[in-house]
Structure formats: structure tokens, C-alpha cells
Scaffold this motif. Structure first.
Motif, PDB file in Angstrom:
ATOM      1  N   LYS A  13      53.612  39.280  31.770  1.00 20.45           N
ATOM      2  CA  LYS A  13      55.027  39.157  31.406  1.00 20.45           C
ATOM      3  C   LYS A  13      55.861  40.349  31.890  1.00 20.45           C
ATOM      4  CE  LYS A  13      54.864  35.325  28.857  1.00 20.45           C
ATOM      5  NZ  LYS A  13      53.421  35.004  28.937  1.00 20.45           N
ATOM      6  N   SER A  14      55.212  41.478  32.185  1.00 19.70           N
ATOM      7  CA  SER A  14      55.947  42.706  32.483  1.00 19.70           C
ATOM      8  C   SER A  14      56.193  42.927  33.967  1.00 19.70           C
ATOM      9  CB  SER A  14      55.200  43.926  31.916  1.00 19.70           C
ATOM     10  OG  SER A  14      55.098  43.856  30.512  1.00 19.70           O
ATOM     11  N   TYR A  15      55.170  42.665  34.789  1.00 14.88           N
ATOM     12  CA  TYR A  15      55.212  43.106  36.176  1.00 14.88           C
ATOM     13  C   TYR A  15      55.606  41.992  37.141  1.00 14.88           C
ATOM     14  CZ  TYR A  15      52.858  47.244  34.406  1.00 14.88           C
ATOM     15  OH  TYR A  15      52.553  48.373  33.701  1.00 14.88           O
ATOM     16  N   SER A  16      56.059  42.402  38.321  1.00 12.05           N
ATOM     17  CA  SER A  16      56.410  41.452  39.372  1.00 12.05           C
ATOM     18  C   SER A  16      55.143  40.841  39.964  1.00 12.05           C
ATOM     19  CB  SER A  16      57.205  42.151  40.475  1.00 12.05           C
ATOM     20  OG  SER A  16      56.398  43.109  41.140  1.00 12.05           O
ATOM     21  N   GLU A  17      55.305  39.702  40.627  1.00  9.40           N
ATOM     22  CA  GLU A  17      54.153  39.013  41.205  1.00  9.40           C
ATOM     23  C   GLU A  17      53.493  39.873  42.282  1.00  9.40           C
ATOM     24  OE1 GLU A  17      51.231  36.269  41.686  1.00  9.40           O
ATOM     25  OE2 GLU A  17      52.733  36.389  40.094  1.00  9.40           O
ATOM     26  N   SER A  18      54.282  40.578  43.084  1.00  4.31           N
ATOM     27  CA  SER A  18      53.697  41.411  44.137  1.00  4.31           C
ATOM     28  C   SER A  18      52.836  42.521  43.545  1.00  4.31           C
ATOM     29  CB  SER A  18      54.801  42.006  45.012  1.00  4.31           C
ATOM     30  OG  SER A  18      55.682  42.807  44.246  1.00  4.31           O
ATOM     31  N   TYR A  19      53.266  43.065  42.414  1.00  2.49           N
ATOM     32  CA  TYR A  19      52.492  44.105  41.731  1.00  2.49           C
ATOM     33  C   TYR A  19      51.208  43.507  41.143  1.00  2.49           C
ATOM     34  CZ  TYR A  19      51.490  47.996  38.517  1.00  2.49           C
ATOM     35  OH  TYR A  19      50.889  49.038  37.848  1.00  2.49           O
ATOM     36  N   LEU A  20      51.347  42.344  40.509  1.00  2.00           N
ATOM     37  CA  LEU A  20      50.196  41.730  39.857  1.00  2.00           C
ATOM     38  C   LEU A  20      49.116  41.329  40.856  1.00  2.00           C
ATOM     39  CD1 LEU A  20      52.054  39.546  37.228  1.00  2.00           C
ATOM     40  CD2 LEU A  20      50.574  41.495  36.751  1.00  2.00           C
ATOM     41  N   ARG A  79      45.446  42.354  39.458  1.00  2.00           N
ATOM     42  CA  ARG A  79      44.763  41.350  38.632  1.00  2.00           C
ATOM     43  C   ARG A  79      43.249  41.509  38.672  1.00  2.00           C
ATOM     44  NH1 ARG A  79      48.882  37.196  40.366  1.00  2.00           N
ATOM     45  NH2 ARG A  79      50.189  36.850  38.529  1.00  2.00           N
ATOM     46  N   ARG A  80      42.750  42.103  39.740  1.00  2.00           N
ATOM     47  CA  ARG A  80      41.288  42.311  39.832  1.00  2.00           C
ATOM     48  C   ARG A  80      40.760  43.229  38.739  1.00  2.00           C
ATOM     49  NH1 ARG A  80      43.653  45.464  43.750  1.00  2.00           N
ATOM     50  NH2 ARG A  80      43.053  47.684  43.802  1.00  2.00           N
ATOM     51  N   LEU A  81      41.688  43.960  38.090  1.00  2.00           N
ATOM     52  CA  LEU A  81      41.275  44.862  37.018  1.00  2.00           C
ATOM     53  C   LEU A  81      41.216  44.179  35.657  1.00  2.00           C
ATOM     54  CD1 LEU A  81      43.411  47.992  38.008  1.00  2.00           C
ATOM     55  CD2 LEU A  81      41.013  47.540  38.567  1.00  2.00           C
ATOM     56  N   TYR A  82      41.653  42.931  35.578  1.00  2.00           N
ATOM     57  CA  TYR A  82      41.698  42.233  34.291  1.00  2.00           C
ATOM     58  C   TYR A  82      40.356  42.210  33.558  1.00  2.00           C
ATOM     59  CZ  TYR A  82      46.491  40.476  34.950  1.00  2.00           C
ATOM     60  OH  TYR A  82      47.843  40.371  35.092  1.00  2.00           O
ATOM     61  N   PRO A  83      39.234  42.047  34.262  1.00  2.00           N
ATOM     62  CA  PRO A  83      37.954  42.045  33.522  1.00  2.00           C
ATOM     63  C   PRO A  83      37.689  43.322  32.733  1.00  2.00           C
ATOM     64  CG  PRO A  83      37.654  41.159  35.725  1.00  2.00           C
ATOM     65  CD  PRO A  83      39.039  41.734  35.689  1.00  2.00           C
ATOM     66  N   PHE A  84      38.356  44.412  33.121  1.00  2.00           N
ATOM     67  CA  PHE A  84      38.120  45.694  32.454  1.00  2.00           C
ATOM     68  C   PHE A  84      39.107  45.952  31.312  1.00  2.00           C
ATOM     69  CE2 PHE A  84      36.877  46.016  36.928  1.00  2.00           C
ATOM     70  CZ  PHE A  84      35.524  46.318  36.793  1.00  2.00           C
ATOM     71  N   LEU A  85      40.165  45.144  31.261  1.00  2.00           N
ATOM     72  CA  LEU A  85      41.158  45.341  30.203  1.00  2.00           C
ATOM     73  C   LEU A  85      40.558  45.011  28.844  1.00  2.00           C
ATOM     74  CD1 LEU A  85      44.456  43.859  31.711  1.00  2.00           C
ATOM     75  CD2 LEU A  85      43.817  46.254  31.449  1.00  2.00           C
ATOM     76  N   GLY A  86      40.928  45.776  27.846  1.00  2.00           N
ATOM     77  CA  GLY A  86      40.481  45.499  26.489  1.00  2.00           C
ATOM     78  C   GLY A  86      39.142  46.107  26.131  1.00  2.00           C
ATOM     79  N   LYS A  87      38.479  46.739  27.106  1.00  2.00           N
ATOM     80  CA  LYS A  87      37.180  47.329  26.813  1.00  2.00           C
ATOM     81  C   LYS A  87      37.315  48.666  26.082  1.00  2.00           C
ATOM     82  CE  LYS A  87      34.583  45.070  30.516  1.00  2.00           C
ATOM     83  NZ  LYS A  87      33.827  44.212  29.576  1.00  2.00           N
ATOM     84  N   THR A  88      38.461  49.314  26.255  1.00  2.00           N
ATOM     85  CA  THR A  88      38.732  50.559  25.553  1.00  2.00           C
ATOM     86  C   THR A  88      40.148  50.528  25.009  1.00  2.00           C
ATOM     87  OG1 THR A  88      39.526  51.652  27.569  1.00  2.00           O
ATOM     88  CG2 THR A  88      37.179  51.867  27.052  1.00  2.00           C
TER      89      THR A  88
END
Length: 268
Positions: free
Chosen positions: A161-168, A172-181
Motif C-alpha cells: 500500500k505504501s510504495y510505487s510499483e517500480s520500487y516494489l 518483493r523478493r524480500l517478502y519471505p523474510f518479512l515478519g521474522k524479526t
């Protein structure tokens, strides 16, 4: 390198409020961060902020404040502004320029309305002044995720919801690591702050803001809504408005010139 970076806390009412400071300037700049503060305060973050926002360190002594550690249920953005004024008084900060981002911008509105002597110049970035359907839908969904303990889902949806599509596309490849810490022990503080965003309504009082004001928005803001910035500027007499084209709620991170634009306004 760290521009006299300092981590601290100040007593406000029956709770502590975490803050950090850095910089060498004679003037004071206070930064109020967004809803992410409900998940993690600025405690221990002084070196990081002193590097990220070093552009302000020469002109200003910069303070970044979290909300109180123990927020009472139902605490409003107006009450958070009162807490902020008390923290400034306790630290001997008689007046400061204010940069409020997202929920921090909501609090900054009430700080300028209720405590005008505390505010020099005001920057309101990617924020809104009253409830709208976009904000209610997005933050309402985040509250459901928080109540269910879906921290990873909350982090991913916040990014989407926050970032532009070009940024995402790059990250997005980092999504699997989100929420681990970084997951808080409980979500109560986040839920209190989220509820205060949905109920925030300073629109009818914005004409009481008398300090020089810059309002910054993004025309693709999927959180505050893409019309919120212009609505705020239309209610504050003499305010300046700047809209980033093609950027959304994270314009303050994505736009290369955001920090300089703010500094030019504050020092101009």
C-alpha cells in the motif's frame, strides 16, 4: 559521523516516551513518525536516524519522538499532541519546527492548533485531516491482521500500500523474510494508534493553524488517499502544497528530493 546522536526517554504522565536526538544546529526540528511507531518505537535508533536524516544536522538539533510507551485505550491524536507538548516542555524545548509524517502529521495538526507557541514552521507529509473511505478500509484491515496476530501479512500489505510499483518490483523478493524479526510482544499499542488514525478529525479546525505550513502528498497514496493533501492545504491559510506524481504514501522515502524540499521550506 553520528552528529551527536543520543537515545533517551522522557516522563510524560504515567509513562515514558522514547525519543532520539542528533545534530549541531541552534534551531530545533521535531520529527513525528507514522503508524509504524505502534509496532516499534525509536528506542536505540539514534545512529540510524542521524545517518538517514543527516541533511538536517547542520541547521538543526533534531528530535524524533515516539508516542508514550503505555497508551491508554481510546487515546486520540489530540491527546497524543498533548503528550508531545508535555515532552517538549519537560526537555526544555520551547519551540520547534515540526515534520509530521502520516499519523505523525495528524498529531502535528493538533500540536499546531492547540499549542501554536510551540510550533515554528510545519510540514505535513502524506497525512489526512479527517476520516475517509480509503484510510478506513486500509487501516481497518491492518487492525484485523493485528488482532489475528498476522504480523507478516501486516508487513507485506503495508509495503504494497505504501510504495510505487517500480520500487516494489525490486524488493518483493524480500517478502519471505518479512515478519521474522521485530514482532512486538502484543499488538495493543498498534491497535490503539490505528484506531486514533481512523477517528482523527481536525479538518474543521485547520484554519486555526497560523504558522507557515507546507503540505506534501502523493497522487497515488493508497493509505491517506490522493486528495487528502490538497484538502488540508485548502483549509490552512497561506499554506504551500506539493504533490509527488506517481508516488504514494512512501513518497517521503522514495522521492530523492524530499528531505531537501523540506529543508528548503524550513530554512527559506
Amino acid at each position: 559521523m553520528f552528529h551527536h546522536a543520543h537515545n533517551g526517554s522522557v516522563r510524560v504522565g504515567n509513562s515514558e516516551m522514547d525519543y532520539l536526538s542528533f545534530g549541531n544546529g541552534n534551531k530545533n526540528l521535531i520529527m513525528l513518525p507514522g503508524l509504524g511507531d505502534g509496532l516499534s518505537t525509536v528506542k536505540g535508533m539514534a545512529p540510524v536516524f542521524s545517518i538517514l536524516y543527516r541533511v538536517y544536522a547542520k541547521e538543526y538539533t533534531v528530535y524524533v519522538f515516539s508516542r508514550k510507551n503505555n497508551l491508554p485505550k481510546g487515546c486520540s491524536t489530540r491527546e497524543m499532541a498533548k503528550d508531545q507538548a508535555e515532552a517538549m516542555a519537560a526537555l526544555g524545548i520551547p519551540k520547534a519546527d515540526i515534520l509530521g509524517i502520516s499519523q505523525g502529521g495528524m498529531i502535528a495538526q493538533y500540536l499546531a492548533i492547540d499549542y501554536p507557541d510551540f510550533v515554528g514552521k510545519l510540514v505535513l507529509a502524506v497525512t489526512c485531516s479527517k476520516p475517509n473511505g480509503v484510510l478506513e478500509k486500509v487501516v481497518g484491515a491492518w487492525m484485523e491482521m493485528a488482532e489475528q496476530g498476522n504480523y507478516k501479512e501486516l508487513m507485506i500489505d503495508t509495503a504494497e500500500k505504501s510504495y510505487s510499483e517500480s520500487y516494489l518490483k525490486k524488493y518483493r523478493r524480500l517478502y519471505p523474510f518479512l515478519g521474522k524479526t521485530g514482532k512486538p510482544k502484543n499488538m495493543e499499542r498498534f491497535l490503539i494508534q490505528a484506531a486514533s488514525c481512523i477517528s482523527h478529525n481536525a479538518y474543521d479546525e485547520l484554519d486555526k493553524i497560523i504558522c507557515p505550513t507546507l503540505v506534501i502528498g502523493g497522487d497515488c497514496d493508497k493509505i491517506a488517499g490522493n486528495l487528502s493533501a490538497s484538502a488540508i492545504a485548502g483549509r490552512i491559510n497561506g499554506s504551500e502544497l506539493f504533490i509527488y506524481r506517481g508516488l504514494g504514501h512512501a513518497a517521503y522515502e522514495e522521492a530523492d528530493d524530499f528531505k531537501k524540499r523540506v529543508l528548503d521550506f524550513l530554512t527559506g
